[in-house]
Scaffold this motif. Structure first.
Motif, PDB file in Angstrom:
ATOM      1  N   UNK A  11      69.634  -4.266   1.646  1.00 18.64           N
ATOM      2  CA  UNK A  11      69.203  -3.309   0.633  1.00 18.64           C
ATOM      3  C   UNK A  11      68.093  -3.901  -0.244  1.00 18.64           C
ATOM      4  N   UNK A  12      68.234  -5.163  -0.598  1.00 21.83           N
ATOM      5  CA  UNK A  12      67.197  -5.844  -1.384  1.00 21.83           C
ATOM      6  C   UNK A  12      65.888  -5.855  -0.598  1.00 21.83           C
ATOM      7  N   UNK A  13      65.962  -6.217   0.687  1.00 20.31           N
ATOM      8  CA  UNK A  13      64.746  -6.283   1.518  1.00 20.31           C
ATOM      9  C   UNK A  13      64.099  -4.911   1.658  1.00 20.31           C
ATOM     10  N   UNK A  14      64.900  -3.887   1.892  1.00 22.46           N
ATOM     11  CA  UNK A  14      64.371  -2.524   2.036  1.00 22.46           C
ATOM     12  C   UNK A  14      63.683  -2.068   0.757  1.00 22.46           C
ATOM     13  N   UNK A  45      61.246  -1.963  -6.801  1.00 26.77           N
ATOM     14  CA  UNK A  45      61.523  -3.321  -7.260  1.00 26.77           C
ATOM     15  C   UNK A  45      62.757  -3.366  -8.157  1.00 26.77           C
ATOM     16  N   UNK A  46      62.954  -2.337  -8.983  1.00 27.27           N
ATOM     17  CA  UNK A  46      64.149  -2.292  -9.831  1.00 27.27           C
ATOM     18  C   UNK A  46      65.418  -2.174  -9.015  1.00 27.27           C
ATOM     19  N   UNK A  47      65.375  -1.343  -7.967  1.00 24.48           N
ATOM     20  CA  UNK A  47      66.538  -1.204  -7.088  1.00 24.48           C
ATOM     21  C   UNK A  47      66.800  -2.514  -6.353  1.00 24.48           C
ATOM     22  N   UNK A  48      65.737  -3.199  -5.936  1.00 24.58           N
ATOM     23  CA  UNK A  48      65.902  -4.488  -5.252  1.00 24.58           C
ATOM     24  C   UNK A  48      66.581  -5.494  -6.181  1.00 24.58           C
ATOM     25  N   UNK A 177      71.491   6.237  -2.309  1.00 24.97           N
ATOM     26  CA  UNK A 177      72.815   6.665  -1.838  1.00 24.97           C
ATOM     27  C   UNK A 177      73.701   5.440  -1.644  1.00 24.97           C
ATOM     28  N   UNK A 178      73.164   4.396  -1.011  1.00 25.93           N
ATOM     29  CA  UNK A 178      73.939   3.187  -0.776  1.00 25.93           C
ATOM     30  C   UNK A 178      74.384   2.549  -2.098  1.00 25.93           C
ATOM     31  N   UNK A 179      73.495   2.513  -3.075  1.00 23.27           N
ATOM     32  CA  UNK A 179      73.843   1.917  -4.361  1.00 23.27           C
ATOM     33  C   UNK A 179      74.914   2.727  -5.091  1.00 23.27           C
TER      34      UNK A 179
END
Length: 183
Positions: A11-14, A45-48, A177-179
């Motif tokens: 998820x971080x990479x995506x 970047x914030x989600x990462x 959605x994953x988060x």
């Protein structure tokens, strides 16, 4: 919001890759595309940053408040920009979802890495429905789109490729959605 480490790193990479591509899109010759790409880069970047597995880095308690402030400001900007287009409403919902997740993580015991047993709160469920619908709609819109040609008839640059912008938005919707599922 932290699930298993391997899926967290994916998820971080995506999200980081999406944010980086959105930075490239900011080189577009169209001002509206540059503005949208800037907001999407911030989201990526914030989600990462928020998805980094807890085993690798446990943010200090004040970090969640920092996320809430940054995305609160992004929500205000999206609200102001929504006067000119409906897509900014999606940016508003995304920024408010990030504020919500940051506040939930700040209030969670253990610095935001504990999972509650109370079921899915109504707001989380509503956001899940919204983003799942957004993912389905955006995925359907990915059906081949002709590339936009530049003013000279040359192929469009990386910043002006509508199919790549849609794929970028799709990946961020899936990540959201994953988060939300891990909350």
């Amino acid at each position: 919001m932290h699930g298993p480490a391997p899926s967290g790193w994916l998820l971080v990479a995506l999200c980081a890759a999406t944010g980086a591509y959105c930075l490239l899109r900011m080189r577009s010759g169209v001002e509206e595309q540059r503005r949208a790409a800037g907001g999407e880069a911030l989201m990526g970047f914030g989600m990462a940053a928020m998805a980094v597995p807890a085993a690798a880095f446990a943010p200090p308690p004040w970090a969640w408040a920092g996320y809430a402030v940054v995305f609160g400001a992004a929500a205000l900007r999206a609200l102001w920009a929504a006067r000119s287009g409906a897509h900014h409403l999606h940016h508003l919902v995304g920024a408010l979802a990030m504020v919500y997740m940051a506040l939930v993580m700040a209030a969670a015991p253990g610095g935001g890495h504990a999972h509650g047993d109370g079921g899915v709160p109504l707001l989380t469920g509503g956001l899940l429905l919204y983003f799942a619908g957004y993912v389905l709609l955006t995925g359907a819109r990915l059906i081949p789109v002709p590339a936009v040609a530049g003013a000279s008839g040359a192929p469009a640059g990386w910043g002006d490729r509508p199919e790549l912008a849609r794929a970028c938005r799709l990946s961020m919707g899936i990540a959201m959605v994953a988060m939300l599922l891990t909350m």
